[in-house]
Design a protein around this motif. Structure first.
Motif, PDB file in Angstrom:
ATOM      1  N   THR A   1       9.248 -12.748 -11.123  1.00 21.40           N
ATOM      2  CA  THR A   1       7.643 -13.273 -11.336  1.00 21.40           C
ATOM      3  C   THR A   1       7.515 -13.171  -9.754  1.00 21.40           C
ATOM      4  N   LYS A   2       6.334 -12.172  -9.393  1.00 18.88           N
ATOM      5  CA  LYS A   2       5.852 -12.166  -8.122  1.00 18.88           C
ATOM      6  C   LYS A   2       4.545 -13.121  -8.123  1.00 18.88           C
ATOM      7  N   THR A   3       4.437 -14.044  -7.251  1.00 21.86           N
ATOM      8  CA  THR A   3       3.267 -15.026  -7.306  1.00 21.86           C
ATOM      9  C   THR A   3       2.154 -14.761  -6.450  1.00 21.86           C
ATOM     10  N   ALA A   4       2.267 -13.780  -5.278  1.00 25.73           N
ATOM     11  CA  ALA A   4       1.334 -13.630  -4.367  1.00 25.73           C
ATOM     12  C   ALA A   4       1.271 -12.488  -3.709  1.00 25.73           C
ATOM     13  N   PRO A   5       0.200 -12.086  -3.473  1.00 25.22           N
ATOM     14  CA  PRO A   5       0.286 -10.613  -2.882  1.00 25.22           C
ATOM     15  C   PRO A   5       0.757 -10.509  -1.521  1.00 25.22           C
ATOM     16  N   ALA A   6       1.143  -9.290  -0.989  1.00 25.22           N
ATOM     17  CA  ALA A   6       1.497  -8.999   0.423  1.00 25.22           C
ATOM     18  C   ALA A   6       0.214  -9.143   1.530  1.00 25.22           C
ATOM     19  N   ALA A   7       0.466  -9.686   2.692  1.00 24.22           N
ATOM     20  CA  ALA A   7      -0.659 -10.010   3.722  1.00 24.22           C
ATOM     21  C   ALA A   7      -1.268  -8.768   4.125  1.00 24.22           C
ATOM     22  N   ILE A   8      -0.644  -7.368   3.689  1.00 27.78           N
ATOM     23  CA  ILE A   8      -0.922  -6.277   4.355  1.00 27.78           C
ATOM     24  C   ILE A   8      -1.094  -5.054   3.182  1.00 27.78           C
ATOM     25  N   ASP A   9      -1.993  -4.283   3.315  1.00 26.74           N
ATOM     26  CA  ASP A   9      -1.742  -3.062   2.301  1.00 26.74           C
ATOM     27  C   ASP A   9      -1.057  -2.083   3.049  1.00 26.74           C
ATOM     28  N   PRO A  10      -0.134  -1.506   2.375  1.00 33.16           N
ATOM     29  CA  PRO A  10       0.609  -0.389   2.906  1.00 33.16           C
ATOM     30  C   PRO A  10       0.000   0.807   3.753  1.00 33.16           C
ATOM     31  N   ALA A  11      -1.152   0.919   3.365  1.00 35.56           N
ATOM     32  CA  ALA A  11      -1.915   1.876   3.932  1.00 35.56           C
ATOM     33  C   ALA A  11      -2.457   1.469   5.594  1.00 35.56           C
ATOM     34  N   ASP A  12      -2.227   0.256   5.740  1.00 37.17           N
ATOM     35  CA  ASP A  12      -2.737  -0.253   7.057  1.00 37.17           C
ATOM     36  C   ASP A  12      -1.701  -0.505   7.860  1.00 37.17           C
ATOM     37  N   LEU A  13      -0.636  -0.126   7.530  1.00 38.24           N
ATOM     38  CA  LEU A  13       0.541  -0.152   8.418  1.00 38.24           C
ATOM     39  C   LEU A  13       0.548   0.434   9.736  1.00 38.24           C
ATOM     40  N   GLY A  14       0.124   1.631   9.462  1.00 37.05           N
ATOM     41  CA  GLY A  14       0.383   2.794  10.298  1.00 37.05           C
ATOM     42  C   GLY A  14       1.652   3.309  10.368  1.00 37.05           C
ATOM     43  N   PRO A  15       1.897   4.399  11.310  1.00 38.26           N
ATOM     44  CA  PRO A  15       2.970   5.190  11.087  1.00 38.26           C
ATOM     45  C   PRO A  15       4.334   4.254  11.300  1.00 38.26           C
ATOM     46  N   LEU A  16       5.412   4.332  10.617  1.00 42.23           N
ATOM     47  CA  LEU A  16       6.825   3.942  10.842  1.00 42.23           C
ATOM     48  C   LEU A  16       7.638   4.939  11.170  1.00 42.23           C
ATOM     49  N   ASP A  17       8.644   4.467  11.995  1.00 48.55           N
ATOM     50  CA  ASP A  17       9.729   5.099  12.676  1.00 48.55           C
ATOM     51  C   ASP A  17      10.995   5.335  11.627  1.00 48.55           C
ATOM     52  N   ALA A  18      11.115   4.069  10.966  1.00 52.69           N
ATOM     53  CA  ALA A  18      12.245   3.718   9.986  1.00 52.69           C
ATOM     54  C   ALA A  18      12.001   2.586   9.156  1.00 52.69           C
ATOM     55  N   VAL A  19      12.701   2.369   8.044  1.00 53.35           N
ATOM     56  CA  VAL A  19      12.784   1.421   7.136  1.00 53.35           C
ATOM     57  C   VAL A  19      14.283   0.583   7.258  1.00 53.35           C
ATOM     58  N   LEU A  20      14.360  -0.535   7.341  1.00 52.21           N
ATOM     59  CA  LEU A  20      15.836  -1.349   7.285  1.00 52.21           C
ATOM     60  C   LEU A  20      15.803  -1.757   5.965  1.00 52.21           C
ATOM     61  N   LEU A  21      16.332  -1.308   4.989  1.00 51.89           N
ATOM     62  CA  LEU A  21      16.271  -1.542   3.617  1.00 51.89           C
ATOM     63  C   LEU A  21      17.676  -2.344   3.182  1.00 51.89           C
ATOM     64  N   SER A  22      17.537  -3.695   3.024  1.00 54.11           N
ATOM     65  CA  SER A  22      18.790  -4.435   2.639  1.00 54.11           C
ATOM     66  C   SER A  22      19.289  -3.998   1.326  1.00 54.11           C
ATOM     67  N   HIS A  23      18.674  -3.581   0.271  1.00 53.09           N
ATOM     68  CA  HIS A  23      19.145  -3.049  -0.604  1.00 53.09           C
ATOM     69  C   HIS A  23      17.975  -2.465  -1.807  1.00 53.09           C
ATOM     70  N   ASP A  24      18.159  -1.531  -2.726  1.00 49.46           N
ATOM     71  CA  ASP A  24      17.356  -0.864  -3.328  1.00 49.46           C
ATOM     72  C   ASP A  24      17.153  -1.435  -4.768  1.00 49.46           C
ATOM     73  N   GLU A  25      17.851  -2.215  -5.190  1.00 49.85           N
ATOM     74  CA  GLU A  25      18.052  -2.474  -6.569  1.00 49.85           C
ATOM     75  C   GLU A  25      17.274  -3.578  -7.276  1.00 49.85           C
ATOM     76  N   HIS A  26      16.553  -4.560  -6.420  1.00 53.52           N
ATOM     77  CA  HIS A  26      15.794  -5.516  -6.856  1.00 53.52           C
ATOM     78  C   HIS A  26      14.367  -5.311  -6.521  1.00 53.52           C
ATOM     79  N   PRO A  27      13.405  -5.641  -7.141  1.00 49.29           N
ATOM     80  CA  PRO A  27      11.894  -5.343  -7.128  1.00 49.29           C
ATOM     81  C   PRO A  27      11.254  -6.427  -6.144  1.00 49.29           C
ATOM     82  N   ASP A  28      12.058  -7.334  -5.685  1.00 51.47           N
ATOM     83  CA  ASP A  28      11.482  -8.252  -4.627  1.00 51.47           C
ATOM     84  C   ASP A  28      11.820  -7.640  -3.216  1.00 51.47           C
TER      85      ASP A  28
END
Length: 257
Positions: free
Chosen positions: A52-79
């Motif tokens: 259960t997610k209880t609060a929104p993120a503090a930023i919209d992904p559209a407002d992040l600007g360009p990214l060079d890489a994502v450091l993803l610890s794992h892909d299997e959990h929605p949190d």
């Protein structure tokens, strides 16, 4: 060994809620575990008990600007990677994650085994080395249920080091990482004392006292806690972190907010 300089220079880290943070390293912009979906129920495949997610993120992904890489610890959990996060990956030049996760994600995902490194050119002319570190997302033997997880250490010849723990509940692994890279300048620690019924309430990430202990083991000059808010299965939050780091005499090293 990690960077032991006492310079006041620090790598900018912006935290957006849950496990999601932006690290700006030598001109590169690196995002950890992107999770931007709205609050709500996230069921497991097949309709089993979910998160259960209880609060929104503090930023919209559209407002992040360009990214060079994502450091993803794992892909299997929605949190750690939700629908919005998956959509964001399509526009990122490089996604560093687990070996199994890279196989599931495809695209620009690259899987790293623990202690494997990749070098990324920096816009300022330097080189960033990203080294994958081991992580254990639950009690001993949890992997068949919780899946493969990875953390990261960022190093460069002329910049302070950064450790990103990923979802890790093992201080023994923190000891191993400190033995190879300690002391680290900045430790981005996934805390929150996450628990679910799948492991009868056992810790899936560090609790607050363990996070303070991890900071000491790493010799971290700065600690940036993440993964302690916005989800119901995170059982400890800001207050517990402040109490634990105060008791350990390390609160002056903590970046909260």
């Amino acid at each position: 060994m990690g960077d032991t300089r006492t310079t006041g220079e620090q790598i900018p880290v912006s935290v957006f809620g849950g496990p999601t943070a932006l690290i700006e390293y030598g001109g590169l912009r690196l995002l950890t575990d992107p999770a931007f979906d709205a609050p709500g129920e996230y069921r497991r495949p097949g309709g089993g008990p979910g998160l259960t997610k209880t609060a929104p993120a503090a930023i919209d992904p559209a407002d992040l600007g360009p990214l060079d890489a994502v450091l993803l610890s794992h892909d299997e959990h929605p949190d750690n990677l939700d629908r919005s996060g998956r959509a964001l990956l399509a526009d990122v030049p490089l996604v560093l994650t687990t070996r199994s996760g890279a196989g599931r994600l495809g695209g620009t995902a690259r899987g790293l085994a623990p202690w494997e490194s990749v070098e990324l050119p920096r816009p300022d002319g330097g080189t960033l080395t990203v080294t994958a570190t081991p992580a254990q997302h639950g009690p001993e033997g949890c992997e068949p249920i919780s899946g493969e997880v990875v953390g990261f250490v960022l190093t460069s010849a002329d910049l302070p080091s950064v450790y990103v723990s990923g979802d890790n509940a093992s201080l023994a692994l923190v000891q191993e990482i400190a033995g190879r890279f300690g002391p680290v300048d900045t430790a981005v620690l996934f805390a929150g004392a996450a628990r679910t019924v799948l492991f009868d309430g056992a810790l899936l990430t560090l609790d607050s006292v363990q996070a303070a202990e991890a900071a000491g083991i790493l010799g971290a000059r700065r600690v940036v806690p993440v993964h302690f808010d916005s989800w119901a299965h995170f059982t400890e939050g800001r207050d517990e972190l402040v109490k634990a780091f105060t008791a350990a005499g390390l609160l002056d090293r903590v970046q909260l907010g």
